[in-house]
Scaffold this motif. Structure first.
Motif, PDB file in Angstrom:
ATOM      1  N   ALA A 104       0.846  -1.192   0.000  1.00 50.56           N
ATOM      2  CA  ALA A 104       0.000   0.000   0.000  1.00 50.56           C
ATOM      3  C   ALA A 104       0.882   1.244   0.000  1.00 50.56           C
ATOM      4  O   ALA A 104       2.002   1.220   0.479  1.00 50.56           O
ATOM      5  N   ARG A 105       0.323   2.321  -0.572  1.00 52.79           N
ATOM      6  CA  ARG A 105       1.034   3.607  -0.565  1.00 52.79           C
ATOM      7  C   ARG A 105       0.129   4.634   0.093  1.00 52.79           C
ATOM      8  O   ARG A 105      -1.094   4.611  -0.081  1.00 52.79           O
ATOM      9  N   PHE A 106       0.716   5.528   0.873  1.00 51.30           N
ATOM     10  CA  PHE A 106      -0.071   6.537   1.571  1.00 51.30           C
ATOM     11  C   PHE A 106      -0.503   7.628   0.605  1.00 51.30           C
ATOM     12  O   PHE A 106       0.310   8.180  -0.130  1.00 51.30           O
ATOM     13  N   ASP A 107      -1.799   7.920   0.578  1.00 49.31           N
ATOM     14  CA  ASP A 107      -2.365   8.997  -0.238  1.00 49.31           C
ATOM     15  C   ASP A 107      -2.680  10.152   0.707  1.00 49.31           C
ATOM     16  O   ASP A 107      -3.653  10.086   1.467  1.00 49.31           O
ATOM     17  N   PRO A 108      -1.850  11.209   0.701  1.00 46.85           N
ATOM     18  CA  PRO A 108      -2.058  12.304   1.652  1.00 46.85           C
ATOM     19  C   PRO A 108      -3.376  13.047   1.452  1.00 46.85           C
ATOM     20  O   PRO A 108      -3.940  13.579   2.403  1.00 46.85           O
ATOM     21  N   GLY A 109      -3.904  13.085   0.232  1.00 46.57           N
ATOM     22  CA  GLY A 109      -5.173  13.760  -0.012  1.00 46.57           C
ATOM     23  C   GLY A 109      -6.353  13.045   0.635  1.00 46.57           C
ATOM     24  O   GLY A 109      -7.278  13.673   1.133  1.00 46.57           O
ATOM     25  N   ARG A 110      -6.314  11.731   0.630  1.00 47.14           N
ATOM     26  CA  ARG A 110      -7.406  10.935   1.212  1.00 47.14           C
ATOM     27  C   ARG A 110      -7.099  10.494   2.633  1.00 47.14           C
ATOM     28  O   ARG A 110      -7.966   9.976   3.319  1.00 47.14           O
ATOM     29  N   GLN A 111      -5.826  10.602   3.039  1.00 45.58           N
ATOM     30  CA  GLN A 111      -5.385  10.130   4.348  1.00 45.58           C
ATOM     31  C   GLN A 111      -5.638   8.625   4.499  1.00 45.58           C
ATOM     32  O   GLN A 111      -6.041   8.144   5.550  1.00 45.58           O
ATOM     33  N   LEU A 112      -5.381   7.882   3.402  1.00 46.06           N
ATOM     34  CA  LEU A 112      -5.568   6.433   3.384  1.00 46.06           C
ATOM     35  C   LEU A 112      -4.330   5.752   2.813  1.00 46.06           C
ATOM     36  O   LEU A 112      -3.610   6.330   2.001  1.00 46.06           O
ATOM     37  N   TYR A 113      -4.121   4.493   3.196  1.00 48.09           N
ATOM     38  CA  TYR A 113      -3.069   3.662   2.612  1.00 48.09           C
ATOM     39  C   TYR A 113      -3.700   2.856   1.481  1.00 48.09           C
ATOM     40  O   TYR A 113      -4.317   1.815   1.704  1.00 48.09           O
ATOM     41  N   VAL A 114      -3.574   3.365   0.271  1.00 48.75           N
ATOM     42  CA  VAL A 114      -4.261   2.827  -0.900  1.00 48.75           C
ATOM     43  C   VAL A 114      -3.528   1.590  -1.427  1.00 48.75           C
ATOM     44  O   VAL A 114      -2.310   1.595  -1.603  1.00 48.75           O
ATOM     45  N   ILE A 115      -4.313   0.550  -1.709  1.00 48.73           N
ATOM     46  CA  ILE A 115      -3.775  -0.686  -2.289  1.00 48.73           C
ATOM     47  C   ILE A 115      -3.894  -0.625  -3.800  1.00 48.73           C
ATOM     48  O   ILE A 115      -3.007  -1.047  -4.521  1.00 48.73           O
ATOM     49  N   GLY A 116      -5.023  -0.121  -4.297  1.00 43.29           N
ATOM     50  CA  GLY A 116      -5.237  -0.048  -5.728  1.00 43.29           C
ATOM     51  C   GLY A 116      -6.484   0.744  -6.056  1.00 43.29           C
ATOM     52  O   GLY A 116      -7.286   1.064  -5.175  1.00 43.29           O
ATOM     53  N   ASN A 117      -6.651   1.061  -7.348  1.00 47.60           N
ATOM     54  CA  ASN A 117      -7.790   1.845  -7.801  1.00 47.60           C
ATOM     55  C   ASN A 117      -8.873   1.015  -8.472  1.00 47.60           C
ATOM     56  O   ASN A 117      -9.789   1.563  -9.052  1.00 47.60           O
ATOM     57  N   ASN A 118      -8.764  -0.307  -8.403  1.00 44.40           N
ATOM     58  CA  ASN A 118      -9.771  -1.183  -8.968  1.00 44.40           C
ATOM     59  C   ASN A 118     -10.119  -2.235  -7.911  1.00 44.40           C
ATOM     60  O   ASN A 118      -9.396  -3.224  -7.760  1.00 44.40           O
ATOM     61  N   PRO A 119     -11.207  -2.024  -7.160  1.00 43.50           N
ATOM     62  CA  PRO A 119     -11.539  -2.971  -6.087  1.00 43.50           C
ATOM     63  C   PRO A 119     -11.657  -4.425  -6.532  1.00 43.50           C
ATOM     64  O   PRO A 119     -11.300  -5.323  -5.778  1.00 43.50           O
ATOM     65  N   VAL A 120     -12.133  -4.686  -7.737  1.00 41.45           N
ATOM     66  CA  VAL A 120     -12.256  -6.076  -8.204  1.00 41.45           C
ATOM     67  C   VAL A 120     -10.878  -6.731  -8.269  1.00 41.45           C
ATOM     68  O   VAL A 120     -10.690  -7.852  -7.789  1.00 41.45           O
ATOM     69  N   ASP A 121      -9.897  -6.032  -8.853  1.00 40.72           N
ATOM     70  CA  ASP A 121      -8.535  -6.571  -8.903  1.00 40.72           C
ATOM     71  C   ASP A 121      -7.944  -6.709  -7.509  1.00 40.72           C
ATOM     72  O   ASP A 121      -7.262  -7.685  -7.202  1.00 40.72           O
ATOM     73  N   THR A 122      -8.199  -5.731  -6.658  1.00 39.02           N
ATOM     74  CA  THR A 122      -7.652  -5.766  -5.302  1.00 39.02           C
ATOM     75  C   THR A 122      -8.219  -6.930  -4.515  1.00 39.02           C
ATOM     76  O   THR A 122      -7.489  -7.607  -3.793  1.00 39.02           O
ATOM     77  N   ILE A 123      -9.512  -7.184  -4.651  1.00 40.85           N
ATOM     78  CA  ILE A 123     -10.119  -8.315  -3.944  1.00 40.85           C
ATOM     79  C   ILE A 123      -9.442  -9.613  -4.366  1.00 40.85           C
ATOM     80  O   ILE A 123      -9.130 -10.460  -3.539  1.00 40.85           O
TER      81      ILE A 123
END
Length: 163
Positions: A104-123
């Motif tokens: 995961a990478r930290f997204d300072p704008g969302r204040q979240l540790y983002v895994i990916g931008n496609n939930p289907v792929d992430t699941i």
């Protein structure tokens, strides 16, 4: 293992400003981590929740033997726009899951540790259960014949936010 909110685990609808709690119950001692998935308007992403409490990992929480079979509060949340569908996947294991965590990478704008931008792929990348082909070398645990594999579990909770 089970996951629910303070309102239960079925037919969950929220409006902006609503507050609730996320709760997890493991049937034995172990560890768990939470992956959130968001599908709202132009926002599609998956992220790791920061839930760590002294385990040495910000994304992992430990449940001791005395806490097993009891609902544990993961945290409180408040609903904010945009509205849409969200889900949380909770993964539990009897061993520390540090190597299982998705990158995961930290997204300072969302204040979240983002895994990916496609939930289907992430699941697909974060599934807790992987099929083992019986009768092959891959079916033998790395520690050798007879070694116990860690117990694993997964629970999913989905809810909708409305205007």
């Amino acid at each position: 293992m089970e996951v629910q909110t303070g309102r239960g685990n079925r037919g969950l609808y929220y409006r902006p400003g609503d507050r609730d709690q996320l709760l997890v119950r493991l049937d034995r001692q172990g560890y768990y981590y939470v992956v959130g998935h968001i599908e709202k308007e132009n926002t599609h992403l998956s992220y790791l929740m920061e839930i760590g409490q002294g385990t040495g990992n910000r994304f992992v929480r430990r449940v001791g033997a005395g806490e097993a079979n009891r609902w544990q509060t993961v945290g409180e949340f408040v609903v904010e726009p945009p509205v849409g569908v969200e889900a949380v996947q909770v993964f539990a294991t009897s061993e520390p899951p540090d190597r299982m965590l998705p990158a995961a990478r930290f997204d300072p704008g969302r204040q979240l540790y983002v895994i990916g931008n496609n939930p289907v792929d992430t699941i697909a990348r974060t599934r807790g259960l992987v099929r083992i082909e019986m009768g092959t070398a891959a079916a033998v645990p790395a520690a050798g014949v007879g070694a116990a594999l860690p117990a694993v579990g997964e629970a999913v909770l989905q809810f909708t936010t409305l205007q």
